[in-house]
Design an enzyme around this catalytic site. Structure first.
Site, PDB file in Angstrom:
ATOM      1  N   HIS A  63      -2.702  10.834  -1.510  1.00 11.78           N
ATOM      2  CA  HIS A  63      -4.151  10.579  -0.772  1.00 11.78           C
ATOM      3  C   HIS A  63      -3.068  10.827   0.666  1.00 11.78           C
ATOM      4  O   HIS A  63      -3.418  10.768   1.562  1.00 11.78           O
ATOM      5  CB  HIS A  63      -4.405   9.993  -1.337  1.00 11.78           C
ATOM      6  CG  HIS A  63      -5.261   9.910  -2.560  1.00 11.78           C
ATOM      7  ND1 HIS A  63      -4.955   8.747  -3.349  1.00 11.78           N
ATOM      8  CD2 HIS A  63      -5.973  10.898  -3.007  1.00 11.78           C
ATOM      9  CE1 HIS A  63      -5.957   9.114  -5.026  1.00 11.78           C
ATOM     10  NE2 HIS A  63      -6.552  10.732  -4.142  1.00 11.78           N
TER      11      HIS A  63
ATOM     12  N   SER B 163      -8.824   4.862  -4.989  1.00  8.52           N
ATOM     13  CA  SER B 163      -7.392   4.231  -6.067  1.00  8.52           C
ATOM     14  C   SER B 163      -6.245   4.932  -5.565  1.00  8.52           C
ATOM     15  O   SER B 163      -5.533   6.102  -5.908  1.00  8.52           O
ATOM     16  CB  SER B 163      -7.859   4.611  -7.366  1.00  8.52           C
ATOM     17  OG  SER B 163      -6.376   4.275  -8.304  1.00  8.52           O
TER      18      SER B 163
ATOM     19  N   GLN C 102     -19.048  14.639 -12.295  1.00  9.93           N
ATOM     20  CA  GLN C 102     -17.896  15.441 -12.325  1.00  9.93           C
ATOM     21  C   GLN C 102     -17.501  14.548 -14.403  1.00  9.93           C
ATOM     22  O   GLN C 102     -16.403  15.262 -14.080  1.00  9.93           O
ATOM     23  CB  GLN C 102     -16.540  15.314 -11.471  1.00  9.93           C
ATOM     24  CG  GLN C 102     -15.899  14.173 -10.703  1.00  9.93           C
ATOM     25  CD  GLN C 102     -15.476  14.589 -10.014  1.00  9.93           C
ATOM     26  OE1 GLN C 102     -15.742  14.498  -8.592  1.00  9.93           O
ATOM     27  NE2 GLN C 102     -13.889  14.599  -9.786  1.00  9.93           N
TER      28      GLN C 102
ATOM     29  N   SER D 192      -0.870  10.432  -9.622  1.00 12.68           N
ATOM     30  CA  SER D 192      -2.222  10.482 -10.074  1.00 12.68           C
ATOM     31  C   SER D 192      -2.698   8.898 -10.142  1.00 12.68           C
ATOM     32  O   SER D 192      -1.816   7.938 -10.341  1.00 12.68           O
ATOM     33  CB  SER D 192      -2.530  11.153 -11.452  1.00 12.68           C
ATOM     34  OG  SER D 192      -3.355  11.071 -11.524  1.00 12.68           O
TER      35      SER D 192
END
Ligand code: PAF
Length: 542
Positions: free
Chosen positions: A35, A30, A59, A188
């Site tokens: 990134h 995503s 996680q 995010s």
């Protein structure tokens, strides 16, 4: 680009990369601008860039958003391809032996307790052991020399740095600044969950951090004061459900009573069902991100910057010595403005070619330079070119054509054109805090620049670099042709009467022949730091 799903396929590639510097950008897909900034930095510093895309079940807690977590593999693939990634490793949970069902019966990496007392760890039990375990596994599979992580996940970064240190892994962890939207919201993958109203509410995280930061800058080092200031801002966002707001030491993650030299102000909050985190570093000589916005946020080259005045770095040298790449990277690392003067000359050359203005007509060229409205914006990362507009039209790509490259030094030698553009460059650099790159920048445009660097490289080396670049762009030119072109250009540049190519008498010469770009960058950054240390100016380094 290699698109790999299995460990066996990855291993084959890893064997083929032996001898190259491999960089890894671990992600859960995503992909967003944050990134992409990691990928850019990795490409800049490594021969091979590998992105892993793996939504790691280990996680996620039982009540967390594993199922809902956005998965956009096709879009991610296209982004990686466009960003020049060499390989994507996108395994299944089964391939990684990481299904949640396997949790009770597998080997784990357990981070030290001391790093799990604060911030996210108490709220996400088991999260960081899931992260550390999978990251170690990825390190082992990809065998990178460098790995890139965002500062936004500050606790993750510290834990992984400790893992590398404690387990003596031969890997450098490269922390990269948080990338934000212009209004401050950190990128995010979970921002996708937000409705428009929630997104507005989410701004409260960054604004609260900013208030805390500003309070600290105004002279109160106490945690109580800083946290109260941030809380006051938060009270304006009644729909934010605060999970924590903490001030800790950026390396030990222990709570601080006051910020002596540095602190990490971090926050986590729910906006509706979505949990968001953010943080800011409070540092006398900040080592990571410092408001306003990290370098990855594009800055207008408006000619103004905040006091105190910071020194100028002027970088000159022959064509192909790596000036632009190094200057951009240094500017990004030191959070300075980056001015690519070459782009300005290219813009005028491009316009002249477009309009059919004869390139030996000094008068018309001068007029063109005087009448053209140019605006520039630093790229939003260390590897992105300066964006440039002429009379409102974006020509960032157009000015990089071989034709412009061929003619630009002739146009730049026209006295009237130079005069006009130098005037504009001086107004941009007037307030300091910039890396200026271009011909005669240290000898003529800014003879008073505090740090002058002259980068050199042999003709053979420069031809080889150019050859690699052109080949990567799919262009076919022989090495011999390039050597001849470079020699001719050097001769033209050194012999011209206006601003000939020569180092300023007080420039520091760096021969880049046997140095990697990172080594050249490190040298300049260290010279700059020495300069700041001597003048007592704070350094906004990342
Ligand atoms: O930061 C992330 O996206 C993840 O925690 C990571 C490092 C890729 C491990 O799954």
């Amino acid at each position: 680009m290699h698109w790999l799903h299995t460990v066996a396929a990855l291993r084959e590639q890893v064997a083929a990369w032996r001898g190259s510097t491999v960089g890894l950008v671990p992600t859960m897909g995503s992909l967003h601008k944050g990134h992409l900034s990691l990928i850019r930095r990795c490409r800049q510093e490594c021969d091979i860039t590998v992105v892993s895309i793996f939504v790691n079940p280990l996680q996620f807690g039982p009540s967390e958003d594993l199922e809902r977590y956005p998965r956009t593999l096709e879009a991610d693939r296209a982004l990686c391809e466009a960003a020049g990634v060499d390989a994507v490793f996108a395994p299944t949970a089964e391939e990684m032996g990481a299904e949640q069902s396997s949790a009770a019966d597998r080997t784990w990496v357990i981070p030290p307790d001391s790093l799990l007392q604060t911030l996210c760890a108490p709220h996400r039990p088991g999260h960081f052991r899931g992260v550390a375990t999978i990251v170690l596994q990825l390190f082992h599979l990809v065998q990178p020399q460098r790995a890139y992580f965002g500062q936004k996940d500050a606790q993750q970064l510290v834990i992984l740095q400790r893992m590398v240190q404690d387990l003596q892994l031969p890997i450098t962890i490269v922390p990269c600044p948080t990338v934000r939207d212009p209004d401050g919201l950190a990128f995010s993958s979970r921002n996708q969950y937000l409705s428009a109203a929630e997104r507005q509410e989410a701004l409260g995280l960054y604004r609260a951090l900013r208030r805390g930061y500003d309070h600290w800058r105004s002279g109160d080092p106490s945690a109580a004061g800083i946290l109260a200031a941030a809380q006051a801002e938060l009270s304006r966002y009644p729909h934010l459900q605060l999970q924590y707001l903490e001030l800790v030491h950026p390396q030990t993650l222990q709570p601080l009573q006051k910020v002596d030299d540095k602190g990490l102000l971090a926050i986590a909050a729910y906006v509706g069902q979505t949990r968001l985190i953010d943080n800011l570093l409070l540092a006398v000589t900040p080592a990571e991100e410092t408001p306003p916005f990290a370098t990855t946020h594009p800055r207008e080259l408006s000619g103004t910057s905040a006091p105190p005045r910071r020194p100028l770095i002027a970088i000159d040298g022959p064509a192909g010595a790596g000036k632009s790449t190094v200057a951009r990277a240094v500017a990004a690392q030191l959070q300075l403005l980056y001015l690519d003067t070459g782009a300005m000359y290219r813009a005028i050359t491009w316009l002249a070619l477009q309009r059919g203005i004869p390139l030996d007509d000094a008068e018309q060229l001068t007029q063109l330079a005087a009448q053209t409205q140019l605006s520039l914006k630093s790229g939003d990362s260390a590897v992105e070119p300066t964006r440039i507009w002429a009379n409102g039209e974006e020509i960032t790509q157009a000015i990089r054509s071989p034709e412009v490259t061929h003619w630009v030094s002739q146009v730049a030698a026209v006295p009237g054109v130079r005069q006009e553009l130098v005037k504009r460059q001086r107004s941009i650099g007037r307030d300091g805090g910039a890396v200026l790159e271009g011909r005669d920048i240290g000898t003529y445009v800014f003879p008073d620049a505090e740090l002058k660097v002259f980068l050199t490289a042999s003709v053979e080396e420069r031809a080889q670099r150019r050859h690699n670049q052109l080949r990567a762009q799919g262009q076919q030119v022989t090495l011999e042709e390039l050597e001849v072109q470079i020699q001719q250009r050097d001769r033209r540049d050194s012999e011209r009467s206006i601003s000939p190519l020569r180092p300023a008498p007080d420039a520091i010469l760096i021969d880049t022949d046997h140095l990697s770009q990172t080594e050249v960058q490190d040298k300049i950054v260290s010279l700059y730091r020495q300069l700041l240390a001597r003048s007592g100016t704070p350094c906004f380094d990342q």
